[in-house]
Design an enzyme around this catalytic site. Structure first.
Site, PDB file in Angstrom:
ATOM      1  CB  THR A 202    -165.426  -6.929  82.864  1.00 22.62           C
ATOM      2  OG1 THR A 202    -164.666  -7.717  81.972  1.00 22.62           O
ATOM      3  CG2 THR A 202    -164.520  -5.876  83.468  1.00 22.62           C
ATOM      4  NE  ARG A 230    -159.156  -9.878  74.319  1.00 18.29           N
ATOM      5  CZ  ARG A 230    -160.018  -9.361  75.169  1.00 18.29           C
ATOM      6  NH1 ARG A 230    -159.971  -9.694  76.441  1.00 18.29           N
ATOM      7  NH2 ARG A 230    -160.939  -8.520  74.772  1.00 18.29           N
ATOM      8  N   GLY A 232    -157.267  -7.447  77.129  1.00 18.53           N
ATOM      9  CA  GLY A 232    -158.417  -6.606  76.806  1.00 18.53           C
ATOM     10  C   GLY A 232    -158.274  -5.199  77.374  1.00 18.53           C
ATOM     11  CG  ASP A 233    -161.921  -3.196  77.955  1.00 15.16           C
ATOM     12  OD1 ASP A 233    -161.847  -4.430  78.065  1.00 15.16           O
ATOM     13  OD2 ASP A 233    -162.938  -2.553  78.247  1.00 15.16           O
ATOM     14  N   GLY A 254    -167.507  -5.179  78.125  1.00 11.47           N
ATOM     15  CA  GLY A 254    -167.877  -5.584  76.775  1.00 11.47           C
ATOM     16  C   GLY A 254    -166.649  -5.976  75.974  1.00 11.47           C
ATOM     17  N   GLY A 256    -163.446  -5.746  74.593  1.00  9.05           N
ATOM     18  CA  GLY A 256    -162.361  -4.841  74.925  1.00  9.05           C
ATOM     19  C   GLY A 256    -161.671  -4.214  73.734  1.00  9.05           C
TER      20      GLY A 256
HETATM   21  C1  SD4 Z   1    -162.435  -7.856  77.896  1.00  9.34           C
HETATM   22  N1  SD4 Z   1    -163.830  -6.028  78.545  1.00  9.34           N
HETATM   23  O1  SD4 Z   1    -161.609  -8.674  78.264  1.00  9.34           O
HETATM   24  C2  SD4 Z   1    -163.446  -7.358  78.908  1.00  9.34           C
HETATM   25  C3  SD4 Z   1    -164.578  -8.323  78.947  1.00  9.34           C
HETATM   26  C4  SD4 Z   1    -165.841  -7.789  79.517  1.00  9.34           C
HETATM   27  O2  SD4 Z   1    -168.055  -8.104  80.066  1.00  9.34           O
HETATM   28  O3  SD4 Z   1    -166.000  -6.664  79.835  1.00  9.34           O
HETATM   29  N2  SD4 Z   1    -166.881  -8.554  79.639  1.00  9.34           N
HETATM   30  O4  SD4 Z   1    -162.518  -7.451  76.746  1.00  9.34           O
END
Ligand code: SD4
Length: 342
Positions: A202, A230, A232-233, A254, A256
């Site tokens: 990300t 889905r 994510g954060d 990371g 999420g």
């Molecule tokens: C997620 N936070 O979709 C994102 C993925 C991510 O390094 O950060 N990857 O959860």
């Protein structure tokens, strides 16, 4: 009070003088060169993003414009971790999450956006032209098209297609920690492992402009091979991104779900408001995740990156391997984050 007045005068002056200046040094943090403008971003890919954002910042531009420019740069990069070149969900569809927040706490976001090249710009449109914060799925796409964004072909990038085919052999969904940076050696790390095992990446970026104003943005294709639908954060204000122009800003990368559970970046900013340095604020948020389930924490990665109103920055992650990129008048480099486990 006197300090406040001096600082205000100082900032006003800075708006009319050269943007590349060192205001003063503060050694409270490990990574602390109080210089602005400044842009910091997640991962080693952040170097490219920072360079794009810097064109705006060094010309006395607004932080939010620098954020959008930097994010668009990475969204344009095929075979990279974010944008339409990123990995698809388990149905083979690339769905994008993005959000943006400016110095006035205006914010906008999109989630599950398909076939649109620049989700960060759609998020900005949501922020600036609607009374809403978050648009999702078909509605987000419809809004984008109505606002002049082109609908791109539903086509996987070469690297994503390869990874997806590999993944289909087992179809096992198991989020892993981000280990790619240990191996890649290059500025553009792939967001899947050579055997096609799901991984994720990300781009989160934070900037402070010559006026001392903060903004941030995040853009991602999200976790590779996620369930269709889905989110994510990275699309959730207060989770993947939070900006409070009085205090500081934070972003995350990371898994999420772990970030959303603790409203991660909002928490980091609140820790900074309580007087913690950016690094300590990130550490306390990481500790909260680890404490909730120490065994599970060993199997996943979350990294937080933050900057405070003085331009001091810091990061902290669960695992070794989280890196971030910094560009200011003083430096242009990749830093390794400290970590809780490992
Ligand atoms: C997620 N936070 O979709 C994102 C993925 C991510 O390094 O950060 N990857 O959860």
């Amino acid at each position: 009070m006197a300090d406040k007045i001096d600082r205000r005068k100082f900032l006003q002056l800075s708006a009319f003088s050269t943007p590349l200046f060192a205001a003063k040094k503060n050694f409270a943090d490990n990574f602390s060169f109080l210089t602005f403008p400044i842009v910091i971003s997640t991962w080693d890919t952040g170097m490219q993003v920072n360079a794009a954002a810097w064109k705006i910042l060094s010309a006395n531009g607004r932080a939010v414009d620098a954020i959008e420019t930097g994010a668009r740069h990475i969204e344009d990069t095929l075979n990279c971790c974010v944008g339409l070149g990123g990995n698809p969900d388990r149905d083979g569809i690339v769905t994008l999450d993005a959000c943006i927040m400016d110095e006035h706490s205006n914010c906008g976001a999109v989630a599950g956006l398909e076939q649109i090249k620049h989700p960060i710009s759609v998020a900005r449109k949501v922020m600036e032209t609607t009374p809403h914060v978050l648009l999702v799925g078909n509605g987000a796409q419809q809004f984008a098209i109505e606002n002049g964004f082109a609908k791109e072909p539903a086509q996987l990038s070469e690297s994503a297609e390869k990874a997806y085919k590999e993944w289909l052999k087992t179809s096992q969904y198991k989020p892993l920690i981000n280990i790619e940076n240990k191996k890649s050696g290059g500025p553009f790390a792939p967001n899947f492992l050579p055997n096609g095992t799901p991984n994720h990446d990300t781009m989160g970026l934070l900037a402070m402009d010559t006026k001392g104003n903060l903004s941030g943005g995040v853009t991602t294709s999200g976790m590779a091979f996620k369930l269709h639908g889905r989110v994510g954060d990275s699309a959730v204000i207060g989770a993947g991104l939070f900006v409070d122009n009085e205090v500081g800003a934070a972003t995350s990368s990371g898994v999420g779900e772990e970030v959303i559970r603790i409203c991660g970046t909002h928490l980091v900013v609140e820790f900074m408001r309580q007087g913690n340095s950016p690094e300590m604020a990130c550490k306390k948020a990481v500790d909260r995740i680890v404490k909730r389930n120490p065994e599970k924490a060993k199997t996943l990665q979350v990294g937080f990156l933050a900057i405070n109103k003085k331009g001091v920055y810091g990061a902290y992650a669960i695992q070794k391997g989280f890196v971030f990129s910094v560009k200011s008048g003083n430096e242009n480099k990749i830093h390794e984050s400290k970590y809780a486990i490992g």
